[in-house]
Design a protein around this motif. Sequence first.
Motif, PDB file in Angstrom:
ATOM      1  N   GLY A  36      16.874 -45.241  -5.481  1.00 57.18           N
ATOM      2  CA  GLY A  36      18.023 -45.560  -6.305  1.00 57.18           C
ATOM      3  C   GLY A  36      18.484 -44.326  -7.054  1.00 57.18           C
ATOM      4  O   GLY A  36      17.665 -43.595  -7.631  1.00 57.18           O
ATOM      5  N   PHE A  37      19.790 -44.081  -7.025  1.00 59.41           N
ATOM      6  CA  PHE A  37      20.372 -42.890  -7.652  1.00 59.41           C
ATOM      7  C   PHE A  37      21.191 -43.363  -8.844  1.00 59.41           C
ATOM      8  O   PHE A  37      22.255 -43.956  -8.695  1.00 59.41           O
ATOM      9  N   SER A  46      28.130 -38.780  -7.880  1.00 57.62           N
ATOM     10  CA  SER A  46      29.085 -38.668  -6.766  1.00 57.62           C
ATOM     11  C   SER A  46      29.268 -37.219  -6.346  1.00 57.62           C
ATOM     12  O   SER A  46      29.357 -36.917  -5.149  1.00 57.62           O
ATOM     13  N   THR A  47      29.298 -36.313  -7.318  1.00 63.34           N
ATOM     14  CA  THR A  47      29.421 -34.894  -6.985  1.00 63.34           C
ATOM     15  C   THR A  47      28.240 -34.428  -6.158  1.00 63.34           C
ATOM     16  O   THR A  47      28.395 -33.705  -5.163  1.00 63.34           O
ATOM     17  N   THR A  48      27.054 -34.851  -6.536  1.00 65.23           N
ATOM     18  CA  THR A  48      25.852 -34.467  -5.792  1.00 65.23           C
ATOM     19  C   THR A  48      25.913 -34.990  -4.361  1.00 65.23           C
ATOM     20  O   THR A  48      25.602 -34.252  -3.403  1.00 65.23           O
ATOM     21  N   MET A  49      26.332 -36.234  -4.187  1.00 63.41           N
ATOM     22  CA  MET A  49      26.421 -36.795  -2.840  1.00 63.41           C
ATOM     23  C   MET A  49      27.464 -36.047  -2.016  1.00 63.41           C
ATOM     24  O   MET A  49      27.264 -35.781  -0.821  1.00 63.41           O
ATOM     25  N   VAL A  80      23.350 -38.492   9.868  1.00 65.68           N
ATOM     26  CA  VAL A  80      23.569 -38.981   8.503  1.00 65.68           C
ATOM     27  C   VAL A  80      24.672 -40.037   8.517  1.00 65.68           C
ATOM     28  O   VAL A  80      25.748 -39.810   9.078  1.00 65.68           O
ATOM     29  N   GLY A  81      24.411 -41.171   7.880  1.00 64.80           N
ATOM     30  CA  GLY A  81      25.435 -42.181   7.672  1.00 64.80           C
ATOM     31  C   GLY A  81      25.770 -42.241   6.200  1.00 64.80           C
ATOM     32  O   GLY A  81      24.871 -42.188   5.354  1.00 64.80           O
ATOM     33  N   ALA A  82      27.064 -42.318   5.876  1.00 59.92           N
ATOM     34  CA  ALA A  82      27.451 -42.274   4.467  1.00 59.92           C
ATOM     35  C   ALA A  82      28.563 -43.266   4.172  1.00 59.92           C
ATOM     36  O   ALA A  82      29.462 -43.472   4.989  1.00 59.92           O
ATOM     37  N   LEU A  83      28.491 -43.860   2.996  1.00 64.15           N
ATOM     38  CA  LEU A  83      29.567 -44.678   2.443  1.00 64.15           C
ATOM     39  C   LEU A  83      29.850 -44.146   1.044  1.00 64.15           C
ATOM     40  O   LEU A  83      29.040 -44.303   0.134  1.00 64.15           O
ATOM     41  N   LEU A  84      31.005 -43.481   0.893  1.00 62.20           N
ATOM     42  CA  LEU A  84      31.407 -42.982  -0.418  1.00 62.20           C
ATOM     43  C   LEU A  84      32.632 -43.715  -0.955  1.00 62.20           C
ATOM     44  O   LEU A  84      32.796 -43.837  -2.155  1.00 62.20           O
TER      45      LEU A  84
END
Length: 247
Positions: A36-37, A46-49, A80-84
């Motif tokens: 958990g982040f 969000s910036t880190t991601m 890598v899978g991402a949801l932003l």
Amino acid sequence: MTAATAIEVRDLTKVYGDVRAVDALTFTIRPGRVTGFLGPNGAGKSTTMRLVLGLDRATSGTATVGGRPYPELTEPLRHVGALLDAQAAHGSRTGRAHLRALAASNGLPDARVTEVLRLAGIESAAGRRVRTYSLGMRQRLGIAAALLGDPPVLLLDEPSNGLDPEGIVWIRGLLRRLAGEGRTVLVSSHLMAETAAFADHLVVLGRGRLLADSPLAEFVGGRADLEEAYLRLTASAAEFTSGTEEA
């Protein structure tokens, strides 16, 4: 831990003008667990991601996936899978067309599109235009896109946002299953009770700095629940930072 699936952040810093959004962060997100982040709005999550995903360039330091910067990955959806942003899909496309375009760009078969639509529970809506989707359906579509390449690493920003109670139960189970398969799963959230339901480990930021990197059980301790422990930590960090700045 295998090098192929770890997210490693080392002395990562991002400065926008006079704002230090991320400040010398160092941590490792390991496989086989859900991390958990957490952090207040503006803490730098969000910036880190975005830095991990190569969507922004670090001022200094590094962020790698499997020992390599994200921009160096070929067919990145396989890694890598991402949801932003659940609103990222073009509204005039159908859900299936959106996923097919992503699949084609990464050398993935159409059959995988059908699989992730079914997995995300939106197969019946695959032929509808995305602009007709509810927020919860857009979230599911974004999660389907993240899973498209069957990646060993996933970064999900607020994945339960907009989901109904059934959807929240579904995403909890999905996260636990993905970690159980040995994947690296990083989930940003502002919902403490929800995070406590799926996370094994926590990374907590405050004003761009690392406040905690520990197992959930250790972070919470014997008496406080996650929300109490989190509020106590972030309040103390804010007081300390304020005092330092005034000095």
